[in-house]
Motif scaffolding. Structure first.
Motif, mmCIF file in Angstrom:
data_model
loop_
_atom_site.group_PDB
_atom_site.id
_atom_site.type_symbol
_atom_site.label_atom_id
_atom_site.label_comp_id
_atom_site.label_asym_id
_atom_site.label_seq_id
_atom_site.Cartn_x
_atom_site.Cartn_y
_atom_site.Cartn_z
ATOM 1 N N ALA A 1 0.865 -1.183 0.000
ATOM 2 C CA ALA A 1 0.000 0.000 0.000
ATOM 3 C C ALA A 1 0.897 1.228 0.000
ATOM 4 C CB ALA A 1 -0.900 0.001 1.230
ATOM 5 N N THR A 2 0.579 2.181 -0.854
ATOM 6 C CA THR A 2 1.384 3.395 -0.943
ATOM 7 C C THR A 2 0.521 4.637 -0.751
ATOM 8 O OG1 THR A 2 1.100 3.457 -3.338
ATOM 9 C CG2 THR A 2 3.100 2.397 -2.494
ATOM 10 N N VAL A 3 1.163 5.691 -0.285
ATOM 11 C CA VAL A 3 0.576 7.028 -0.205
ATOM 12 C C VAL A 3 1.482 7.922 -1.030
ATOM 13 C CG1 VAL A 3 -0.081 8.957 1.273
ATOM 14 C CG2 VAL A 3 -0.376 6.602 2.085
ATOM 15 N N LEU A 4 0.902 8.573 -2.035
ATOM 16 C CA LEU A 4 1.650 9.399 -2.967
ATOM 17 C C LEU A 4 1.268 10.858 -2.761
ATOM 18 C CD1 LEU A 4 3.446 9.020 -5.636
ATOM 19 C CD2 LEU A 4 1.284 9.320 -6.840
ATOM 20 N N GLU A 5 2.264 11.727 -2.668
ATOM 21 C CA GLU A 5 2.016 13.167 -2.582
ATOM 22 C C GLU A 5 1.864 13.661 -4.017
ATOM 23 O OE1 GLU A 5 2.152 17.211 -2.387
ATOM 24 O OE2 GLU A 5 3.917 16.234 -3.213
ATOM 25 N N LEU A 6 0.720 14.271 -4.341
ATOM 26 C CA LEU A 6 0.408 14.557 -5.746
ATOM 27 C C LEU A 6 1.272 15.649 -6.369
ATOM 28 C CD1 LEU A 6 -3.474 14.196 -5.833
ATOM 29 C CD2 LEU A 6 -1.753 12.698 -6.847
ATOM 30 N N ARG A 7 1.689 16.648 -5.615
ATOM 31 C CA ARG A 7 2.504 17.703 -6.223
ATOM 32 C C ARG A 7 3.843 17.166 -6.681
ATOM 33 N NH1 ARG A 7 6.014 21.261 -3.232
ATOM 34 N NH2 ARG A 7 7.481 21.546 -4.874
ATOM 35 N N SER A 8 4.526 16.459 -5.817
ATOM 36 C CA SER A 8 5.859 15.953 -6.153
ATOM 37 C C SER A 8 5.812 14.567 -6.793
ATOM 38 C CB SER A 8 6.713 15.876 -4.888
ATOM 39 O OG SER A 8 6.185 14.917 -3.992
ATOM 40 N N ARG A 9 4.682 13.888 -6.652
ATOM 41 C CA ARG A 9 4.502 12.508 -7.106
ATOM 42 C C ARG A 9 5.492 11.559 -6.429
ATOM 43 N NH1 ARG A 9 0.993 11.561 -11.803
ATOM 44 N NH2 ARG A 9 0.127 13.580 -12.285
ATOM 45 N N ARG A 10 5.806 11.857 -5.193
ATOM 46 C CA ARG A 10 6.705 11.008 -4.407
ATOM 47 C C ARG A 10 5.905 10.161 -3.433
ATOM 48 N NH1 ARG A 10 12.406 13.052 -3.787
ATOM 49 N NH2 ARG A 10 12.556 14.623 -5.403
ATOM 50 N N VAL A 11 6.416 8.979 -3.174
ATOM 51 C CA VAL A 11 5.820 8.121 -2.161
ATOM 52 C C VAL A 11 6.199 8.706 -0.802
ATOM 53 C CG1 VAL A 11 5.811 5.827 -1.132
ATOM 54 C CG2 VAL A 11 5.876 6.079 -3.626
ATOM 55 N N VAL A 12 5.180 9.039 0.004
ATOM 56 C CA VAL A 12 5.434 9.619 1.319
ATOM 57 C C VAL A 12 5.115 8.640 2.445
ATOM 58 C CG1 VAL A 12 5.194 12.001 0.538
ATOM 59 C CG2 VAL A 12 3.168 10.763 1.353
ATOM 60 N N GLY A 13 4.498 7.538 2.104
ATOM 61 C CA GLY A 13 4.208 6.502 3.089
ATOM 62 C C GLY A 13 3.908 5.193 2.385
ATOM 63 N N PHE A 14 4.255 4.093 3.035
ATOM 64 C CA PHE A 14 3.946 2.788 2.459
ATOM 65 C C PHE A 14 3.920 1.754 3.567
ATOM 66 C CE2 PHE A 14 8.527 2.694 2.552
ATOM 67 C CZ PHE A 14 8.839 1.376 2.840
ATOM 68 N N ALA A 15 3.327 0.617 3.250
ATOM 69 C CA ALA A 15 3.315 -0.526 4.160
ATOM 70 C C ALA A 15 3.203 -1.784 3.314
ATOM 71 C CB ALA A 15 2.149 -0.442 5.137
ATOM 72 N N MET A 16 3.755 -2.876 3.836
ATOM 73 C CA MET A 16 3.691 -4.175 3.159
ATOM 74 C C MET A 16 3.165 -5.213 4.142
ATOM 75 S SD MET A 16 7.310 -4.191 1.111
ATOM 76 C CE MET A 16 8.274 -3.661 2.515
ATOM 77 N N ALA A 17 2.437 -6.184 3.601
ATOM 78 C CA ALA A 17 1.901 -7.255 4.448
ATOM 79 C C ALA A 17 1.557 -8.448 3.579
ATOM 80 C CB ALA A 17 0.661 -6.779 5.201
ATOM 81 N N ASP A 18 1.302 -9.568 4.252
ATOM 82 C CA ASP A 18 0.887 -10.771 3.533
ATOM 83 C C ASP A 18 -0.635 -10.890 3.498
ATOM 84 O OD1 ASP A 18 0.373 -11.353 6.165
ATOM 85 O OD2 ASP A 18 1.473 -13.242 6.190
ATOM 86 N N HIS A 19 -1.318 -9.802 3.814
ATOM 87 C CA HIS A 19 -2.784 -9.786 3.811
ATOM 88 C C HIS A 19 -3.291 -8.499 3.173
ATOM 89 C CE1 HIS A 19 -2.891 -6.705 6.936
ATOM 90 N NE2 HIS A 19 -1.920 -7.391 7.543
ATOM 91 N N LEU A 20 -4.539 -8.514 2.791
ATOM 92 C CA LEU A 20 -5.182 -7.362 2.167
ATOM 93 C C LEU A 20 -6.331 -6.918 3.073
ATOM 94 C CD1 LEU A 20 -5.238 -5.520 -0.283
ATOM 95 C CD2 LEU A 20 -6.648 -7.200 -1.448
ATOM 96 N N ARG A 21 -5.962 -6.369 4.222
ATOM 97 C CA ARG A 21 -6.955 -5.883 5.188
ATOM 98 C C ARG A 21 -6.725 -4.399 5.441
ATOM 99 N NH1 ARG A 21 -5.474 -10.938 7.469
ATOM 100 N NH2 ARG A 21 -4.131 -9.934 9.006
ATOM 101 N N THR A 22 -7.659 -3.777 6.121
ATOM 102 C CA THR A 22 -7.589 -2.348 6.396
ATOM 103 C C THR A 22 -6.326 -1.973 7.147
ATOM 104 O OG1 THR A 22 -10.003 -2.213 6.382
ATOM 105 C CG2 THR A 22 -8.834 -0.411 7.441
ATOM 106 N N ASP A 23 -5.813 -2.857 7.989
ATOM 107 C CA ASP A 23 -4.579 -2.553 8.728
ATOM 108 C C ASP A 23 -3.431 -2.183 7.788
ATOM 109 O OD1 ASP A 23 -5.863 -3.104 11.112
ATOM 110 O OD2 ASP A 23 -5.099 -5.151 11.231
#
Length: 112
Positions: free
Chosen positions: A33-55
């Motif tokens: 899961a990534t969070v992209l800042e639209l002005r710079s188009r840079r990834v500002v946050g991410f997380a990885m997991a072996d599941h596809l849940r809200t966490d």
């Protein structure tokens, strides 16, 4: 109502977007899961997991907020996936003072 993707070139951390992708590994699926800042188009946050849940997306948003410390009211645009429309995610966004924005079915987030 049209969503506004205009980004003030002088201001960062006013509009973010996010999505989830999955990667097939030797050990099974890895979800990113990534969070992209639209002005710079840079990834500002991410997380990885072996599941596809809200966490998973909650961790990505939490990481972005911790890394960027945005002013209250940063807008986060996403699709209508059940993770992004869950009560848990809405509560986290409210706690972080992030405004949620979801698109219509089939609407692309990265316009332009």
């Amino acid at each position: 109502m049209r969503r506004d993707f205009a980004v003030d070139a002088a201001r960062v951390n006013t509009r973010w977007c996010g999505d989830i992708t999955y990667i097939n590994t030797w050990e099974g699926w890895l979800y990113l899961a990534t969070v992209l800042e639209l002005r710079s188009r840079r990834v500002v946050g991410f997380a990885m997991a072996d599941h596809l849940r809200t966490d998973l997306i909650a961790d990505a948003l939490g990481n972005a907020v911790a890394a960027r410390d945005p002013e209250p009211g940063v807008v986060f645009d996403s699709d209508r996936g059940c993770e992004y429309t869950s009560r848990q995610y809405a509560q986290l966004a409210a706690d972080c003072q992030v405004e949620l924005s979801v698109g219509r079915t089939g609407q692309s987030l990265l316009i332009g």
